[in-house]
Motif scaffolding. Structure first.
Motif, PDB file in Angstrom:
ATOM      1  N   PHE A 191       1.802  25.701  57.801  1.00 24.95           N
ATOM      2  CA  PHE A 191       0.689  24.758  57.723  1.00 24.95           C
ATOM      3  C   PHE A 191       1.164  23.433  57.124  1.00 24.95           C
ATOM      4  N   ILE A 192       1.897  23.514  56.038  1.00 25.44           N
ATOM      5  CA  ILE A 192       2.419  22.302  55.398  1.00 25.44           C
ATOM      6  C   ILE A 192       3.345  21.558  56.361  1.00 25.44           C
ATOM      7  N   TRP A 193       4.176  22.277  57.086  1.00 26.48           N
ATOM      8  CA  TRP A 193       5.084  21.658  58.047  1.00 26.48           C
ATOM      9  C   TRP A 193       4.303  20.903  59.130  1.00 26.48           C
ATOM     10  N   PHE A 194       3.267  21.541  59.698  1.00 24.78           N
ATOM     11  CA  PHE A 194       2.454  20.886  60.715  1.00 24.78           C
ATOM     12  C   PHE A 194       1.747  19.658  60.150  1.00 24.78           C
ATOM     13  N   VAL A 195       1.206  19.763  58.955  1.00 26.61           N
ATOM     14  CA  VAL A 195       0.535  18.611  58.342  1.00 26.61           C
ATOM     15  C   VAL A 195       1.521  17.466  58.164  1.00 26.61           C
ATOM     16  N   LEU A 196       2.732  17.765  57.722  1.00 30.33           N
ATOM     17  CA  LEU A 196       3.749  16.726  57.565  1.00 30.33           C
ATOM     18  C   LEU A 196       4.082  16.079  58.911  1.00 30.33           C
ATOM     19  N   CYS A 197       4.312  16.895  59.932  1.00 30.95           N
ATOM     20  CA  CYS A 197       4.711  16.367  61.248  1.00 30.95           C
ATOM     21  C   CYS A 197       3.584  15.622  61.947  1.00 30.95           C
ATOM     22  N   TRP A 198       2.385  16.160  61.893  1.00 22.51           N
ATOM     23  CA  TRP A 198       1.285  15.630  62.696  1.00 22.51           C
ATOM     24  C   TRP A 198       0.489  14.549  61.996  1.00 22.51           C
ATOM     25  N   PHE A 199       0.409  14.593  60.673  1.00 20.11           N
ATOM     26  CA  PHE A 199      -0.481  13.668  59.973  1.00 20.11           C
ATOM     27  C   PHE A 199       0.230  12.819  58.921  1.00 20.11           C
TER      28      PHE A 199
END
Length: 174
Positions: free
Chosen positions: A135-143
C-alpha cells in the motif's frame, strides 16, 4: 526565458484530452482485469471455505473494483454527453478528477485483493505487514511522486520569479 508550448486554449484542451485518454486506457485495463478476476473468484471451489470476515473483505473488494471501473469509464461518457458543446477544457478538468478518483479506488481495490489473497495463503498476521508495505509503495508511486513533482516545479518557478504554477492551471507547458 519562457518555456512551454505555444498553443491556444482549444489546442491545449485537445492535447490534454488525448494524454488523459492514454492514461485512462492503462488504468482502466488493469482495473477491469482485476474486477473480472474478482467476479470469477466467487465461483471457485475454495470460495465456500472463506470465513465471514473474508467474505466481507471479498465483497468490499468487488464493490471497490466496480466503483473504480465506473470512475475510470466516466471520462468517456462525460465526453460523449458534452461533445460538440465547446466544453473541452471543462470536460478535461472533470475527466481528470474522475481519473484521480478512479485511481484512488483502484488503489483500494488492489490493497483489499492483496489482503484477501495473502490472508488466504499465509494464514497469519504477516499478511497485514506485506499488504501495508505494498500500500505504501503504491501511494508513493501513484500519488506522492506526482505531488513531489508539482512541489518541485512550484518551488523552482517561485525561485525564478515565475509565479505559482498551481494557481494558473492554463500555464504554458502544463
Amino acid at each position: 526565458m519562457k518555456r512551454g508550448r505555444r498553443e491556444t486554449e482549444e489546442e491545449r484542451a485537445d492535447r490534454r484530452w488525448n494524454e488523459l485518454l492514454q492514461e485512462v486506457r492503462v488504468a482502466q485495463t488493469g482495473g477491469q482485469v482485476l474486477l473480472a478476476f474478482l467476479l470469477g473468484a466467487a465461483f471457485a471451489p475454495r470460495f465456500e471455505e472463506l470465513t465471514t470476515p473474508e467474505v466481507h473483505l471479498y465483497v468490499l473488494t468487488v464493490v471497490l473494483g466496480a466503483a473504480s471501473t465506473g470512475a475510470l469509464i466516466g471520462p468517456v461518457t462525460l465526453h460523449r454527453f458534452v461533445t460538440g458543446r465547446r466544453l473541452k477544457p471543462e470536460t478535461v478538468d472533470l475527466a481528470s478528477i474522475l481519473t484521480v478518483v478512479g485511481l484512488f479506488l483502484l488503489l483500494c481495490t488492489v490493497t483489499c485483493a492483496m489482503l484477501l489473497i495473502t490472508l488466504l495463503v499465509l494464514q497469519s498476521g504477516t499478511a497485514y505487514w506485506i499488504v501495508l508495505g505494498l500500500f505504501i509503495w503504491f501511494v508513493l508511486c501513484w500519488f506522492a511522486m506526482p505531488i513531489y513533482a508539482l512541489w518541485r516545479q512550484k518551488r523552482t518557478r517561485r525561485r525564478r520569479g515565475g509565479g505559482d504554477p498551481l494557481a494558473h492551471p492554463a500555464a504554458p507547458g502544463s
